[in-house]
Each structure stands twice: as C-alpha cells, then as structure tokens.
Design a protein around this motif. Structure first.
Motif: not given
Length: 404
Positions: A273-284, A288-296
């Motif tokens: 899922h290389p697109e995760w890097v360009s998703d603003e929810r996960f890019a930094t 990722r801390v702010a959107n912990r549940e989603a990325i985990v």
C-alpha cells in the motif's frame, strides 16, 4: 581477558537487597575490590528470597541474590555490636568508597555515618541509597521499589487503559527503580572519584529511589510538563510514535517499531500500500499519532495474512526495525546473546558453578566481568578480617558471635 579499570579501588558494601548491591556489583565488574558486610547467620535479605534456589553441597541461596552480588567477597560481621562496628570503622578508614542503604541516620549510632567516617578518612566517597533521600517530608520512610514505582508515576503508565478488559496500573516486571538507582549511584561514585583526583576530598552522595524514578520517566515526564496533561496507559503502543507496537501475524505476534517517516514509507510499500505515504492522515508521524487507530488497523490487517517468520525476513530486509516477543529463556538463548557471551557460568566460589548474566560492558573489546562468583555467606570472613585483626582478636570476635 576482562577489562578492570577500577582495579585497586577498595569498596566497602554495607547495602542489601538490590539498589546498593547493583551499584557495587557494577563496580566489581569494572575491577574494584568489593567487600560485602553481612549479618552473621542471615546475610543479605535476598539470600532468602526464593524459590528458585541455587544449591551446592548443602548450601542453599536464592537465585535473586545471585543476580546482584557477583564479584564480591562476603564478610559475616555484626556491626550492631561495639567490637563489630570498630572493625568496620577500621575497614572504612582504608576504603575509597562505602555504599549503604540504611534508613536516614540509622548508622550514626554505630559511628558509621558519613560525617564520622569521612572525618577519619576525608578521601572516602560515601554513597547513601534510600527510598526518599536524606531530607524532605518522606525522608524517614522506608522505600521499596514497588512503592516507588507507584508513587513515582511509573505504574500509571504501565498496563492497559482502565476501560479495557484487565485494564489498570501495573508494575514493571523488574525492579526498575532499584536498578536505575544502582546505575545512577555508580555514575555518581565515578564522578566523585574524578573530582577527588583534583581536590583530594571525598563526598557524601545522596541517592533516592523516588528521585531516580521521577528522572527515568523520561519522555513521559516531559510529555506531562509540556502538555499539561497526564499521559495515560496505552498497553504496548507508544505515546509519541506510530506504528510502534505488537502486530499479530498469522501464527504469533511480533513487534514492528517504525521510528521515522522513511521507515514508514518502506513499511507501506512492503504491505502493498504505497498510497499510505501520500494519504495526509498518515504522511507524517504527527499525523499517524492523530490517526493511530486507522493506520494500526490497516497495518494489522496485512500482517495477519502471513506467519511471523515471513514478516521478520521481509521487515529486516527492508530496514524496518522488528523483533519477536521472547520469553526470558528464549532471550537468554538467542544467537546474539550466545555470540556476545551474555550467559556465563562461574565455579570458583563456595557456591559451586553459578549460572548468571554477565556484564554488558566492553572496553576496547575486553569484557568488564567480575572475576568472582557470588559468595556464600561469610565465605571470605577470615581472609578479609586478617588484614584488620590479629589472630587473638579474630578468635574473640568469633567466640562472641560478632563474626562467624
């Protein structure tokens, strides 16, 4: 060959249990001559903190004691008696360092307090280890690691959140306040030895488990001070980094510890899922801390599709930090532990062959490992006291029960 930069340093160890003995064990690992004074017939409390027991030729000692007392010579001597205290004062007059962990003021009645001994030996570095320090409203209290972990904030950070099943505060699985206090005490002693080279004067070191526990809250203390909010218990996740936690593979869990955005980009690619890097929810990391549940949840769904061994190979190949969750026995038997010589057997003492974990210190490639195995109670009494007492005096001390 072992590294022994402290060879010739004379250390008198009046401490018991863990924080003080951990300090003096480290000094012994570095080559110091450590004399441990113990109560005749009883010794250090931890000799009796079993099971499990190490037994040799009718002598039994708790495994706990073995963990913190290699490299020392044991002298059975009752310094609560007038004659016993006089012998310890003689020993202190020739010592470089003394470590004790009695209650504040507890040694003064024997003339073994810092002021008395440093008056006789101004070069003496006297380290006092207590629960709460030499002053303050709690100075008179006894301090045990469990209590200090609770009072010092560590247990509020350890365990699952209250709302989860089995939630609530937990102590760390080893006596972390004791061990860190022992390490800090060693550092303070080494710094005092350096200063003594310039001034010729010793020092009275005041170390407290509570102070140390506050210090080793580290980033969590800083989080509280900066945010104004208490960090909560998060189980096995990290408060400041995501994803940095266990993930359940198809057969068993493994830890994935993504420490920066570059590592996350490689993880995203590895997960397909290389697109995760360009998703603003996960890019930094902050996102990722702010959107912990989603990325985990996303990472977890991918990891669950294959065994842990598959992921370990792929993760390490990609330069993403990862590792299994080992038992103690698995950790001690790990190929890296074997290569580094972590597990050792010592057999030259009265307790016979003793299994132990050696010192982690290497100096110019040489191990800083103490030569002596943990001692039996009073194993070196005659050898050591012969330096301070003539034969008649030693016989009288034995006859009166001051030594054995």
């Amino acid at each position: 060959m072992s590294a022994a930069p402290l060879k010739g340093l004379k250390v008198l160890d009046l401490s018991r249990v863990l924080a003080g003995p951990w300090c003096t064990q480290l000094l012994a690992d570095l080559g110091a001559d450590v004399i441990k004074i113990e109560r005749p017939g009883a010794g250090d409390d931890t000799r009796h903190w079993g099971p499990p027991w190490h037994e040799h030729e009718g002598t039994r000692v708790a495994a706990y004691f073995l963990a913190a007392n290699r490299g020392k010579k044991s002298v059975a001597l009752d310094f609560s008696s007038k004659n016993g205290a006089a012998v310890v004062r003689k020993m202190a007059a020739e010592a470089d360092v003394l470590v004790e962990n009695y209650k504040v003021g507890g040694l003064a009645k024997y003339g073994l307090d810092a002021a008395s001994l440093r008056e006789a030996n101004p070069k003496l570095i006297y380290a006092s280890v207590t629960g709460f320090g030499q002053d303050g409203p709690y100075a008179a209290r006894a301090g045990y690691d469990y209590i200090v972990q609770a009072m010092g904030g560590m247990m509020s950070l350890t365990g699952l959140p209250d709302e989860m099943e089995n939630g609530g505060p937990l102590r760390v699985g080893v006596a972390i306040a004791d061990i860190f206090t022992g390490m800090y005490t060693t550092s303070a002693i080494l710094a005092s030895l350096h200063e003594r080279e310039k001034t010729g004067e010793g020092a009275h070191i005041d170390m407290a488990l509570f102070d140390t526990q506050l210090a080793v809250l580290a980033n969590q203390a800083s989080n509280a001070l900066v945010s104004g909010h208490d960090p909560g218990r998060q189980g096995n996740s990290h408060p400041n980094i995501v994803p940095y936690q266990p993930f359940m593979a198809a057969d068993q869990p493994l830890i994935i510890a993504v420490g920066n955005d570059g590592q996350f980009a490689r993880l995203a690619k590895l997960c397909g899922h290389p697109e995760w890097v360009s998703d603003e929810r996960f890019a930094t990391n902050a996102a990722r801390v702010a959107n912990r549940e989603a990325i985990v949840a996303k990472v977890g769904a991918v990891i669950a599709d294959a065994p842990a061994a598959h992921w370990m190979e792929k993760l390490l190949e990609a330069g993403i930090p990862a590792g299994p969750i080992n038992s103690v026995s698995q950790a001690l038997g790990d190929p890296q532990a074997r290569h580094r010589g972590a597990l050792q057997q010592r057999g030259e003492g009265a307790l016979g062959e003793v299994p132990m974990v050696g010192s982690p210190i290497r100096l110019d490639g040489a191990r800083a490992d103490a030569r002596l195995a943990p001692p039996a109670l009073g194993e070196h009494t005659d050898e050591v006291l012969a330096r301070y007492c003539d034969a008649d005096t030693l016989a009288a001390l034995k006859a009166s029960g001051v030594t054995s």
